[in-house]
Write a protein that holds these residues in place. Structure first.
Motif, PDB file in Angstrom:
ATOM      1  N   LEU A  99       0.833  -1.238   0.022  1.00  0.00           N
ATOM      2  CA  LEU A  99       0.141   0.059  -0.020  1.00  0.00           C
ATOM      3  C   LEU A  99       0.876   1.104   0.045  1.00  0.00           C
ATOM      4  O   LEU A  99       0.568   2.176  -0.877  1.00  0.00           O
ATOM      5  CB  LEU A  99      -0.904  -0.090   1.126  1.00  0.00           C
ATOM      6  N   LYS A 100       2.007   1.122   0.767  1.00  0.00           N
ATOM      7  CA  LYS A 100       2.918   2.485   0.943  1.00  0.00           C
ATOM      8  C   LYS A 100       3.464   2.589  -0.587  1.00  0.00           C
ATOM      9  O   LYS A 100       3.565   3.893  -1.020  1.00  0.00           O
ATOM     10  CB  LYS A 100       3.742   2.400   1.875  1.00  0.00           C
ATOM     11  N   LYS A 101       3.867   1.426  -1.146  1.00  0.00           N
ATOM     12  CA  LYS A 101       4.398   1.660  -2.509  1.00  0.00           C
ATOM     13  C   LYS A 101       3.564   2.189  -3.507  1.00  0.00           C
ATOM     14  O   LYS A 101       3.844   2.973  -4.237  1.00  0.00           O
ATOM     15  CB  LYS A 101       5.087   0.184  -2.662  1.00  0.00           C
ATOM     16  N   LEU A 102       2.388   1.466  -3.718  1.00  0.00           N
ATOM     17  CA  LEU A 102       1.534   2.012  -4.348  1.00  0.00           C
ATOM     18  C   LEU A 102       1.045   3.731  -4.270  1.00  0.00           C
ATOM     19  O   LEU A 102       0.528   4.199  -5.211  1.00  0.00           O
ATOM     20  CB  LEU A 102       0.264   1.228  -4.502  1.00  0.00           C
ATOM     21  N   ARG A 104       2.794   5.798  -2.945  1.00  0.00           N
ATOM     22  CA  ARG A 104       4.140   6.729  -3.258  1.00  0.00           C
ATOM     23  C   ARG A 104       4.229   6.901  -4.823  1.00  0.00           C
ATOM     24  O   ARG A 104       4.464   7.729  -5.382  1.00  0.00           O
ATOM     25  CB  ARG A 104       5.470   5.771  -2.779  1.00  0.00           C
ATOM     26  N   LEU A 105       3.723   6.004  -5.478  1.00  0.00           N
ATOM     27  CA  LEU A 105       3.699   5.890  -7.232  1.00  0.00           C
ATOM     28  C   LEU A 105       2.254   6.566  -7.594  1.00  0.00           C
ATOM     29  O   LEU A 105       2.004   6.579  -8.668  1.00  0.00           O
ATOM     30  CB  LEU A 105       3.654   4.441  -7.556  1.00  0.00           C
ATOM     31  N   LYS A 106       1.320   6.943  -6.598  1.00  0.00           N
ATOM     32  CA  LYS A 106       0.170   7.534  -6.822  1.00  0.00           C
ATOM     33  C   LYS A 106      -0.686   6.929  -7.789  1.00  0.00           C
ATOM     34  O   LYS A 106      -1.532   7.284  -8.353  1.00  0.00           O
ATOM     35  CB  LYS A 106       0.745   9.017  -7.670  1.00  0.00           C
ATOM     36  N   LEU A 107      -0.887   5.534  -7.199  1.00  0.00           N
ATOM     37  CA  LEU A 107      -1.756   4.909  -7.983  1.00  0.00           C
ATOM     38  C   LEU A 107      -2.880   4.558  -7.153  1.00  0.00           C
ATOM     39  O   LEU A 107      -3.786   4.043  -7.687  1.00  0.00           O
ATOM     40  CB  LEU A 107      -1.000   3.307  -8.324  1.00  0.00           C
ATOM     41  N   ILE A 108      -2.815   4.678  -5.903  1.00  0.00           N
ATOM     42  CA  ILE A 108      -3.808   4.488  -4.948  1.00  0.00           C
ATOM     43  C   ILE A 108      -3.647   5.837  -3.988  1.00  0.00           C
ATOM     44  O   ILE A 108      -2.595   6.585  -3.787  1.00  0.00           O
ATOM     45  CB  ILE A 108      -3.941   3.331  -3.866  1.00  0.00           C
ATOM     46  N   LYS A 109      -4.770   6.060  -3.396  1.00  0.00           N
ATOM     47  CA  LYS A 109      -4.678   7.352  -2.215  1.00  0.00           C
ATOM     48  C   LYS A 109      -5.585   6.632  -1.032  1.00  0.00           C
ATOM     49  O   LYS A 109      -6.401   5.739  -1.253  1.00  0.00           O
ATOM     50  CB  LYS A 109      -5.330   8.496  -2.733  1.00  0.00           C
ATOM     51  N   GLY A 125      -4.083   5.036 -11.337  1.00  0.00           N
ATOM     52  CA  GLY A 125      -4.031   3.586 -10.982  1.00  0.00           C
ATOM     53  C   GLY A 125      -5.256   2.638 -11.767  1.00  0.00           C
ATOM     54  O   GLY A 125      -4.880   1.674 -12.303  1.00  0.00           O
ATOM     55  N   ALA A 126      -6.235   3.648 -11.828  1.00  0.00           N
ATOM     56  CA  ALA A 126      -7.434   2.931 -12.856  1.00  0.00           C
ATOM     57  C   ALA A 126      -6.921   2.921 -14.074  1.00  0.00           C
ATOM     58  O   ALA A 126      -7.285   1.903 -14.962  1.00  0.00           O
ATOM     59  CB  ALA A 126      -8.589   3.744 -12.671  1.00  0.00           C
ATOM     60  N   ASP A 127      -6.201   3.852 -14.812  1.00  0.00           N
ATOM     61  CA  ASP A 127      -5.782   3.823 -16.144  1.00  0.00           C
ATOM     62  C   ASP A 127      -4.854   2.644 -16.408  1.00  0.00           C
ATOM     63  O   ASP A 127      -4.692   1.984 -17.191  1.00  0.00           O
ATOM     64  CB  ASP A 127      -5.120   5.079 -16.208  1.00  0.00           C
TER      65      ASP A 127
END
Length: 178
Positions: A99-102, A104-109, A125-127
């Motif tokens: 979750l932290k990694k995702l 950090r990559l702005k794929l989740i909030k 993330g949806a894209d």
């Protein structure tokens, strides 16, 4: 006809397993399933990583990708406990790290509902999930469909695998108590 000249199908090679000593018990076919699962797990993990890289998001692990897809599913916020439960991940630290990694990559909030932390997919993330799906349809689904495998057969295999996972979970709990 000597055994050397017999076609391969006529040879009695026994079960195809990675560990012959495990196949010598009461259920050799289970060792065949285990070897198939090992091969499938590695191939599936390799596929997920390469498919996501082709979708424009390199450097994610298979667990990161599974978690991203789970969060994207149904476009509904998820808790860490929801994700771990659905994906059958026992160690919540694995989910926390992903979750932290995702994020950090702005794929989740992340957000909150009372004291509970929630995560949701971002537009990026949806894209990424949509591009993954398109790549999957083009490369994997098209290939599997060309084998003329019946959808019902795949569903039956999936049901049997889920049932077997219950046996392995039960045996793991029993082994932990020894």
């Amino acid at each position: 006809m000597s055994q050397e000249n017999q076609p391969l199908a006529e040879h009695s090679l026994g079960p195809i397993v990675s560990s012959e000593h495990l196949a010598s018990g009461a259920l050799p076919a289970l060792s065949e399933i285990e070897f198939g699962l090992v091969m499938l797990n590695h191939a599936f993990s390799r596929w997920m990583v390469r498919c996501m890289a082709a979708a424009g998001v390199p450097d994610l692990s298979p667990v990161d990708i599974l978690i991203l897809h789970n969060i994207n599913s149904r476009n509904k916020p998820k808790t860490l406990a929801d994700i771990a439960l659905v994906l059958n991940i026992e160690d919540t630290h694995v989910v926390t790290y992903a979750l932290k990694k995702l994020e950090r990559l702005k794929l989740i909030k992340s957000g909150r509902r009372g004291k509970e932390k929630l995560v949701m997919v971002t537009e990026a993330g949806a894209d990424a999930c949509a591009r993954y799906k398109a790549t999957r349809e083009s490369l994997l689904v098209k290939s599997v469909l060309s084998t003329e495998v019946a959808t019902d057969s795949l569903s039956q295999v999936a049901a049997r695998l889920r049932a077997l996972s219950g046996h392995y979970d039960h045996a793991a709990r029993a082994a932990a108590s020894l």
